[in-house]
Scaffold this motif. Sequence first.
Motif, short mmCIF file in Angstrom:
data_model
loop_
_atom_site.label_atom_id
_atom_site.label_comp_id
_atom_site.label_asym_id
_atom_site.label_seq_id
_atom_site.Cartn_x
_atom_site.Cartn_y
_atom_site.Cartn_z
N HIS A 1 40.39 28.38 45.20
CA HIS A 1 41.85 28.49 44.24
C HIS A 1 42.37 26.96 44.74
O HIS A 1 41.78 26.58 46.36
N GLY A 2 43.61 26.74 43.95
CA GLY A 2 43.48 25.69 45.07
C GLY A 2 45.42 25.15 45.10
O GLY A 2 45.73 25.00 46.14
N GLY A 3 45.60 27.05 45.78
CA GLY A 3 47.16 27.20 46.08
C GLY A 3 47.56 27.65 47.29
O GLY A 3 46.71 27.65 47.99
N HIS B 1 38.44 37.22 45.69
CA HIS B 1 37.43 38.14 44.83
C HIS B 1 36.51 38.88 44.99
O HIS B 1 36.12 38.64 46.28
N GLN C 1 49.22 34.66 41.69
CA GLN C 1 50.34 33.44 41.11
C GLN C 1 50.72 34.01 40.90
O GLN C 1 52.76 33.66 40.51
N ARG D 1 41.13 22.00 47.74
CA ARG D 1 40.78 23.83 47.51
C ARG D 1 39.97 24.14 48.50
O ARG D 1 39.14 23.77 49.07
N GLY E 1 41.49 33.18 37.06
CA GLY E 1 41.33 32.94 35.92
C GLY E 1 41.86 30.94 36.45
O GLY E 1 42.55 30.91 36.86
N GLU E 2 41.18 30.31 35.42
CA GLU E 2 41.58 28.52 35.69
C GLU E 2 43.09 28.32 35.08
O GLU E 2 43.70 29.05 34.68
N ASP E 3 43.43 27.24 35.39
CA ASP E 3 44.98 26.72 34.98
C ASP E 3 45.09 27.29 34.14
O ASP E 3 46.41 27.50 33.59
N CYS F 1 44.31 36.44 42.42
CA CYS F 1 44.58 34.74 42.73
C CYS F 1 45.09 34.55 41.67
O CYS F 1 46.18 34.22 41.12
N ALA F 2 44.64 33.95 40.76
CA ALA F 2 45.68 33.80 39.15
C ALA F 2 46.90 34.95 38.91
O ALA F 2 47.69 34.58 38.77
N GLN G 1 45.22 30.46 32.75
CA GLN G 1 46.79 31.23 33.72
C GLN G 1 47.84 30.81 32.80
O GLN G 1 48.91 31.93 33.41
#
Length: 225
Positions: free
Chosen positions: A142-144, A182, A92, A122, A57-59, A88-89, A62
Amino acid sequence: MLTIALIYPELLGTYGDGGNAMVLAERARRRGFESEIVDVGIADEVPDAAIYLLGGGEDGPQRLGADLLRASSFAARVRDGIFVFAVCAGLQLLGTSFCVEGDDEYEGLGLVDATTARGETRSVGELVVRVDGRALAGFENHGGRTTLGGDVEALGVVEVGRGNNGVVDGFRTPAIWATYAHGPVLAMNPWFADKVLGRALGRELEPLVTVADQLYEERVAALAR
Ligand code: GLN
């Protein structure tokens, strides 16, 4: 009855990871196991289940998801033995902390010794991870940059893409398996779907051949070229 609880699809459904629930339910059904998918909405209590699924999901969503789960029975139930598969989210927010836009650091659920910082760029594109000798194929967005604590085993070794850090992807503890992939990843990797399903059912599964196996082989061959 195999209860598959899909956690907060309205927050963690951006990348279609709810399809992982459908894959588990269908692969269970074809083997004669009864199953049900329970969509756990943000206003719902977290129910008892055989497996919790968390998606990407988006930030903002999340962060909200992490806050809502922290206030729920989720962590206690996981500590009591409910199995989790996260993407992903979802990956995190199960760790101790994660950074989202603006580099603000948020507290995670702390169920796994893992921290996620924000990368300069990203990670967007194909992700292939070697897991137990086989390729797990999907895509990431993602940006993580996720760092695992010394005792935490990664899910696998990255062959294409970034995953946690360009070297390894995800993590695997006795209670929680997680990846950046994903796809939905369980639709794209039937062999891995059966590992997750076997873990949720607590038993070894007989092989199940479907068209998904051929599509998987074709995809992995194309990615190796
Ligand atoms: N919001 C997180 C990030 O950008 C997770 C994105 C996702 O779930 N694909 O890192």
